[in-house]
Write an enzyme that holds these catalytic residues in place. Sequence first.
Site, short mmCIF file in Angstrom:
data_model
loop_
_atom_site.label_atom_id
_atom_site.label_comp_id
_atom_site.label_asym_id
_atom_site.label_seq_id
_atom_site.Cartn_x
_atom_site.Cartn_y
_atom_site.Cartn_z
N ASN A 32 2.05 -5.12 -3.12
CA ASN A 32 0.66 -5.49 -2.83
C ASN A 32 -0.16 -4.23 -2.53
O ASN A 32 0.31 -3.35 -1.81
CB ASN A 32 0.68 -6.41 -1.59
CG ASN A 32 -0.63 -7.10 -1.31
OD1 ASN A 32 -1.19 -7.74 -2.19
ND2 ASN A 32 -1.13 -6.99 -0.08
N HIS A 86 -10.36 -6.49 -1.95
CA HIS A 86 -11.40 -6.31 -0.93
C HIS A 86 -12.58 -5.66 -1.65
O HIS A 86 -12.51 -4.48 -2.02
CB HIS A 86 -10.91 -5.40 0.20
CG HIS A 86 -9.79 -6.02 0.98
ND1 HIS A 86 -10.00 -7.11 1.79
CD2 HIS A 86 -8.48 -5.72 1.06
CE1 HIS A 86 -8.83 -7.46 2.34
NE2 HIS A 86 -7.90 -6.63 1.91
N ASP A 125 -12.09 -10.54 -0.25
CA ASP A 125 -13.35 -10.73 0.46
C ASP A 125 -14.40 -9.87 -0.22
O ASP A 125 -14.08 -8.96 -0.99
CB ASP A 125 -13.25 -10.47 1.99
CG ASP A 125 -12.54 -9.20 2.38
OD1 ASP A 125 -12.52 -8.25 1.58
OD2 ASP A 125 -12.01 -9.16 3.51
N GLU A 178 -6.02 -10.94 -1.11
CA GLU A 178 -6.77 -10.73 0.14
C GLU A 178 -8.27 -10.65 -0.14
O GLU A 178 -8.97 -9.81 0.42
CB GLU A 178 -6.34 -9.42 0.82
CG GLU A 178 -4.85 -9.30 1.05
CD GLU A 178 -4.46 -8.06 1.86
OE1 GLU A 178 -5.34 -7.38 2.41
OE2 GLU A 178 -3.25 -7.79 1.93
N GLU A 234 0.80 -1.24 0.00
CA GLU A 234 0.00 0.00 0.00
C GLU A 234 0.83 1.28 0.00
O GLU A 234 0.57 2.18 0.80
CB GLU A 234 -0.96 -0.01 1.20
CG GLU A 234 -1.88 -1.22 1.21
CD GLU A 234 -2.85 -1.24 2.39
OE1 GLU A 234 -2.74 -0.37 3.27
OE2 GLU A 234 -3.71 -2.13 2.42
#
Length: 439
Positions: A209, A245, A276, A274, A166
């Site tokens: 990432n 996400h 979701d 990651e 990030e």
Amino acid sequence: MGWRIGEPIMDTCRVIFVSLSLVILVLSTRVPGTAQDRPLRIYADERGFLIGTAVAMTPFRSESIYNETLKNEFNILVAENAFKWDSVRPSRDTFNFADTDALVDFAEANHMKIRGHTLVWHSQIPSWLSGGNFTRDEVISILREHILTIVGRYRGRVWAWDVVNEAVNDSSGALRTSSFWFQTIGPDYIKLAFEYARDGDPDARLYYNDYSIEDLGAKSTGVYNLMSSLKSQGAPIDGVGWQMHQINGFRTDPAHKTNAKRIAGLGLEISITEMDVRMSLPSAPDDLNQQSIAYRDAINFCLTTPNCTALLTWGFTDKHSWIPGFFAGWGDALIFDSSYQPKPAYFALRDALIQGADSAPAISGAQRDRKKLLINGGGFLEGAEFFINGEKQKKVFNSLESPSVTLVAKKSGKKVRTGDILLVKNPDGLFSNEFVYSH
Ligand code: XIL
């Protein structure tokens, strides 16, 4: 009442036929969630694909069903927090490897690969570091020691590292200047981190990432430019992690393809790291179904994108997910419910792993027919979507005569021209090849 020869034989045949049909029916019907089903990782292994999840320490240490599900279903894991500075580095002089050792040992004992997350991030930095008033040189030396110690300790055992997490600003795509690392070291911290990681393990895959970089926009272009500049400076970088996400309703579209392709053009792979798909609670009846389509799209995308290597979810049971704590009123974002029962999203992943890319549509030609465009090829399912240069065309239907072979697009605004890129997306989430139109 007559008796006719042959009747008992016919009856016997009928009985045999009916019984055989039943056997075939039973054998060919997969009932979701029953014991005969094999877990995700078996199908993933058959395809050489990595399907994984993030692991939280509390349930890992206390709930046997958590560990059972983890090792049965996934062939790769990532620590949700254990490798972060505030967990692994309680003070300048001490490292705490209790959790990371436990996870790496568990993964190896169960033949799972490991993603290491994360070596450099602006968040979860211990106060001894952020408030330590260190000079630039001191921070560089602490960072170097940190990366060499951790990556070196697990050398040869961690498949990929999220070296930098990030680092890019959400709206502008420039570097995140508020980050501790940017403020103390300056923009060079990124290249340095990759170099130290490479020194720590010559063979691990080294990733950048980030979130909201999956499609095309200022942020993903910022990340692309950063990767391009790092590569041209010779930084040892292997891949880009798309956190993924998402909010329920998410679907893949041609922008994801284009983005993956430009990253491949730099010689880099991608992983979905990651995933979701959160929904606002309480959920509506169709929400779980919608969510399963989002997961299906993502895995089908990864399975059919040559440089996409893995899909990991950020946790696997709704009982242990970061979402409710970080997004008030949201939840149910994962593939098992809070009683560890598989949700529709689980079956969507599994079905995609079983079917893989076998049923992807294909475009072989296209020609104008007055105000219509006929798209020829194969495997077009009813409800297939059709794109020109990434733009979804509205009036599209399967031809009545040959529905799986020809799509008919009625002129809906845009006229197709030589050089335009045509693309079909089936309702099962699979994309066709990109076809260049020529008149
Ligand atoms: C989250 C964890 O899930 C939480 O337990 C923790 O409190 C905060 O961080 N992007 C990332 C992850 O890269 O490290 C974050 O994990 C979620 C967003």
